[in-house]
Each structure stands twice: as C-alpha cells, then as structure tokens.
Design a protein around this motif. Sequence first.
Motif, short mmCIF file in Angstrom:
data_model
loop_
_atom_site.label_atom_id
_atom_site.label_comp_id
_atom_site.label_asym_id
_atom_site.label_seq_id
_atom_site.Cartn_x
_atom_site.Cartn_y
_atom_site.Cartn_z
N HIS A 96 0.83 -1.30 0.01
CA HIS A 96 0.05 0.14 0.16
C HIS A 96 0.94 1.21 0.09
O HIS A 96 2.08 1.07 0.58
N ALA A 97 0.27 2.06 -0.75
CA ALA A 97 1.25 3.61 -0.66
C ALA A 97 0.14 4.76 -0.81
O ALA A 97 -0.65 4.59 -1.45
N LYS A 98 0.71 5.88 -0.21
CA LYS A 98 -0.10 7.04 -0.55
C LYS A 98 0.90 7.80 -1.42
O LYS A 98 1.97 8.04 -1.15
N ILE A 99 0.23 8.17 -2.66
CA ILE A 99 0.86 8.56 -3.66
C ILE A 99 0.36 10.14 -4.07
O ILE A 99 -0.88 10.02 -4.58
N SER A 100 1.28 10.92 -4.51
CA SER A 100 0.70 12.19 -4.91
C SER A 100 1.10 12.16 -6.59
O SER A 100 2.20 12.03 -6.79
N PRO A 101 0.28 12.15 -7.51
CA PRO A 101 0.53 12.24 -8.94
C PRO A 101 0.92 13.45 -9.53
O PRO A 101 0.59 14.40 -8.67
N ASN A 102 1.41 13.53 -10.51
CA ASN A 102 1.69 14.70 -11.33
C ASN A 102 0.24 15.10 -11.84
O ASN A 102 -0.34 14.52 -12.83
N ASP A 103 -0.29 16.00 -11.31
CA ASP A 103 -1.58 16.64 -11.65
C ASP A 103 -1.71 18.04 -11.74
O ASP A 103 -1.51 18.75 -10.75
N PRO A 104 -2.03 18.63 -13.07
CA PRO A 104 -1.99 19.91 -13.31
C PRO A 104 -3.06 20.59 -12.32
O PRO A 104 -2.92 21.96 -12.57
N ASP A 105 -4.21 19.76 -12.00
CA ASP A 105 -5.26 20.49 -11.13
C ASP A 105 -4.99 20.68 -9.89
O ASP A 105 -5.73 21.23 -9.16
N GLY A 106 -3.78 20.29 -9.48
CA GLY A 106 -3.25 20.45 -8.10
C GLY A 106 -3.05 19.33 -7.19
O GLY A 106 -2.99 18.18 -7.72
N LEU A 109 -3.34 13.51 -2.49
CA LEU A 109 -2.73 12.29 -2.12
C LEU A 109 -3.54 11.11 -2.15
O LEU A 109 -4.74 11.16 -1.48
N ASP A 110 -3.30 10.09 -2.90
CA ASP A 110 -4.27 9.10 -3.13
C ASP A 110 -3.83 7.67 -2.53
O ASP A 110 -2.63 7.43 -2.57
N ASP A 111 -4.80 6.95 -2.14
CA ASP A 111 -4.35 5.52 -1.65
C ASP A 111 -4.08 4.52 -2.96
O ASP A 111 -5.33 4.59 -3.78
N HIS A 112 -3.07 4.00 -2.77
CA HIS A 112 -2.97 2.76 -3.84
C HIS A 112 -2.63 1.38 -3.29
O HIS A 112 -1.78 1.39 -2.19
N TRP A 113 -3.30 0.53 -3.93
CA TRP A 113 -2.88 -0.99 -3.30
C TRP A 113 -2.36 -1.74 -4.50
O TRP A 113 -2.72 -1.54 -5.80
N GLY A 114 -1.42 -2.60 -4.42
CA GLY A 114 -0.81 -3.62 -5.24
C GLY A 114 -2.05 -4.65 -5.42
O GLY A 114 -2.59 -4.80 -4.76
N GLN A 115 -1.60 -5.59 -6.34
CA GLN A 115 -2.50 -6.74 -6.86
C GLN A 115 -2.32 -7.56 -5.91
O GLN A 115 -3.25 -8.73 -5.79
N GLY A 116 -1.38 -7.80 -4.75
CA GLY A 116 -1.23 -8.86 -4.01
C GLY A 116 -0.24 -9.98 -4.64
O GLY A 116 -0.36 -10.42 -5.87
#
Length: 123
Positions: A96-106, A109-116
């Motif tokens: 699991h990771a909290k990731i900030s994407p390169n987003d021109p809208d601002g 921080l999003d939660d992401h999970w791997g497939q396991g």
Amino acid sequence: QVQLVESGGGLVQTGGSQMLACAATGNIFAVEDMAWYRQTPGKEREWLATATATRKMSYADIVKGRFTVSRERGSYIMLLFMNALTEEDTAVYYCHAKISPNDPDGWHLDDHWGQGTQVTVSS
C-alpha cells in the motif's frame, strides 16, 4: 496512470526466508508512506510494516524481529525481508502507498494498493 507492482511471492519452507518487492510506477510527483499488509481467507487484512519517505520504519508486533522493511530515502521501491517463516505467515501480501500524482489540477494524495502476491510457507 499510477500503480503499485509487487513481486517475490512463492513457496518457501518453514524456517526459511523470502523477499518481497513493491514498486510504484507511473506519473508520480511523490510517494509518501509505503506499507505492507497481508490477508488470509476469512480474515481482515492486517498491517505488517510501514516505511515513510524519510525512512522511518515501524512494525506490527507479530512480525517485529523477523521481518525487515527497506526503502531508500525518497525511493519509490520498498522491500520486505521475511525470516524464520512459519505456516502462520502463509497469506496474500499486499503493498500500500500514499501517492501524489503529477496532476495539473493540483496536489492531492491518493491511496493505492498492489495486486497482492501469494506467500506459502510449508514444511
């Protein structure tokens, strides 16, 4: 598109060791906390360990002293070294990771999970 990719699962003998890897890929601005969880059928997903972007590590009591999480400062890759494995460690392991994407809208921080990835410990 941001995603987490896990690798390293498989069959391991009781008392043996295994290493798992998790890599965050895609159009990323920053990766904050990365963590490992695991889940067995009929049970809730349980937290195992966390590695922050500044390399602060924390562990659940059930794996403290046997599992080691590794992450370089600011890295998008996290490793989990598992030692002295028992059959009770058999589970699907998730990153699991909290990731900030390169987003021109601002910034956000999003939660992401791997497939396991399945780890099976057997004698």
